[in-house]
Design an enzyme around this catalytic site. Structure first.
Site, mmCIF file in Angstrom:
data_model
loop_
_atom_site.group_PDB
_atom_site.id
_atom_site.type_symbol
_atom_site.label_atom_id
_atom_site.label_comp_id
_atom_site.label_asym_id
_atom_site.label_seq_id
_atom_site.Cartn_x
_atom_site.Cartn_y
_atom_site.Cartn_z
ATOM 1 C CG HIS A 49 48.197 -15.791 58.745
ATOM 2 N ND1 HIS A 49 49.199 -16.712 58.933
ATOM 3 C CD2 HIS A 49 48.785 -14.753 58.087
ATOM 4 C CE1 HIS A 49 50.328 -16.259 58.422
ATOM 5 N NE2 HIS A 49 50.108 -15.068 57.898
ATOM 6 C CG ASP A 79 48.773 -19.825 60.221
ATOM 7 O OD1 ASP A 79 47.727 -19.453 59.646
ATOM 8 O OD2 ASP A 79 49.829 -19.170 60.191
ATOM 9 C CB SER A 158 52.458 -15.664 55.434
ATOM 10 O OG SER A 158 53.020 -15.007 56.538
#
Length: 306
Positions: A49, A79, A158
């Site tokens: 993402h 992911d 992230s």
């Protein structure tokens, strides 16, 4: 006696010193995040993402060096994504094994939150075995055994590293689930298979069985009979799926698949990769007090799969 805080600080600072040079800031036209160098020839691991649909971008390291990268492969259903830097990178971080984590264990998060390069936070493993939904088109999958931590995570973390006290990367930070709640994709056998597929093929081919399951403990009699403590309860069978054609039913307890014990969702999901597509898969379930053997033949998961 040494001050416990000194010992704690020493561990966190040593992890930071080891990993800060190896965690890059990632930027594409669609956004930014972090990535971890994990090979000596310039491959970095990040979140799918973080990249979105971008095919390239830039990485910047704590020593001030920077350069372009190309996207090697991405897998929205885990992911995870792999990119390769076009210039020299620092030595790789050591990948650990999240299967050895315990609740309460010290972990350190290294990333680039809110555009701040080289940020470090520390906390503990707050929970294990969490599930995180992931979607690719109309396909839906649960990322199993997600690590929950109270180490502070913010936007930009992230794709960064979640490490143990020996600076081994045990997870890739992926989400902020609430105040004091961060989640990380675990670094385990399944993850390593996904990374290898991304490097080799640029994508992950998955097998589709058509079961929705949840972990369930086994009755004492069945524990003695099988030597297992848990199994997977079938909650739903997708109509027309390989599981449906094989005769599996809601309420079945899946004990084994491919002649391997099934004790949790990861046990089944780690079988659902390219090598299982189109091949007979023996499955043993407990149904109405009896053991029932069936043969299913998984098909390839496509964008229209479930």
């Amino acid at each position: 006696m040494a001050d416990p805080l000194d010992a704690y600080s020493q561990v966190v600072s040593s992890v930071a010193a080891e990993l800060l040079p190896k965690v890059a800031s990632v930027r594409t036209r669609e956004g930014s995040g972090s990535a971890v160098v994990f090979t000596a020839d310039g491959f970095l691991l990040t979140n799918a993402h973080v990249l979105g649909s971008a095919r390239s971008g830039t990485v910047a390291f704590a020593d001030g060096s920077s350069g372009d990268f190309q996207v090697i492969g991405r897998d929205p259903l885990s992911d995870l994504a792999v990119v390769r830097a076009q210039a020299a990178t620092p030595p790789p971080a050591e990948l650990g094994d999240s299967d050895g984590l315990v609740v309460g264990q010290l972990v350190v998060a290294v990333g680039n939150p809110l555009g701040l390069t080289g940020s470090v936070t520390a906390g503990v493993v707050s929970g294990l075995g969490r599930s995180l939904p992931a979607r690719s088109g109309s396909s839906m999958r649960l990322i199993e055994d997600v690590i929950q931590t109270d180490a502070a995570l913010n936007p930009g973390n992230s794709g960064g590293a979640l490490a143990d006290s020996r600076a081994r990367v045990v997870g890739i930070n992926t989400a902020v689930a609430g105040i004091g709640v961060g989640l990380a994709v675990p670094m385990n056998g399944t993850t390593r298979s996904i990374i290898a597929a991304l490097i080799r093929d640029g994508r992950v081919r998955r097998a589709f069985l058509g079961l929705v399951t949840s972990p369930a403990p086994l009755p004492e009699e069945l524990r003695r009979r099988t030597g297992q403590s848990g199994a997977l309860r079938v909650v739903e069978v997708v109509p027309g799926s390989p599981a449906h054609r094989a005769g599996l039913r809601a309420g079945d307890l899946v004990l084994s698949a491919g002649r391997n014990p099934v004790g949790d969702a990861q046990s089944l999901q780690r079988l659902m990769f390219a090598e299982a597509i189109g091949r007979p898969l023996p499955i043993t379930v407990h149904r109405n007090g009896a053991l029932v053997d069936v043969i299913a033949e998984p098909v390839e998961l496509t964008g229209t799969g479930v």
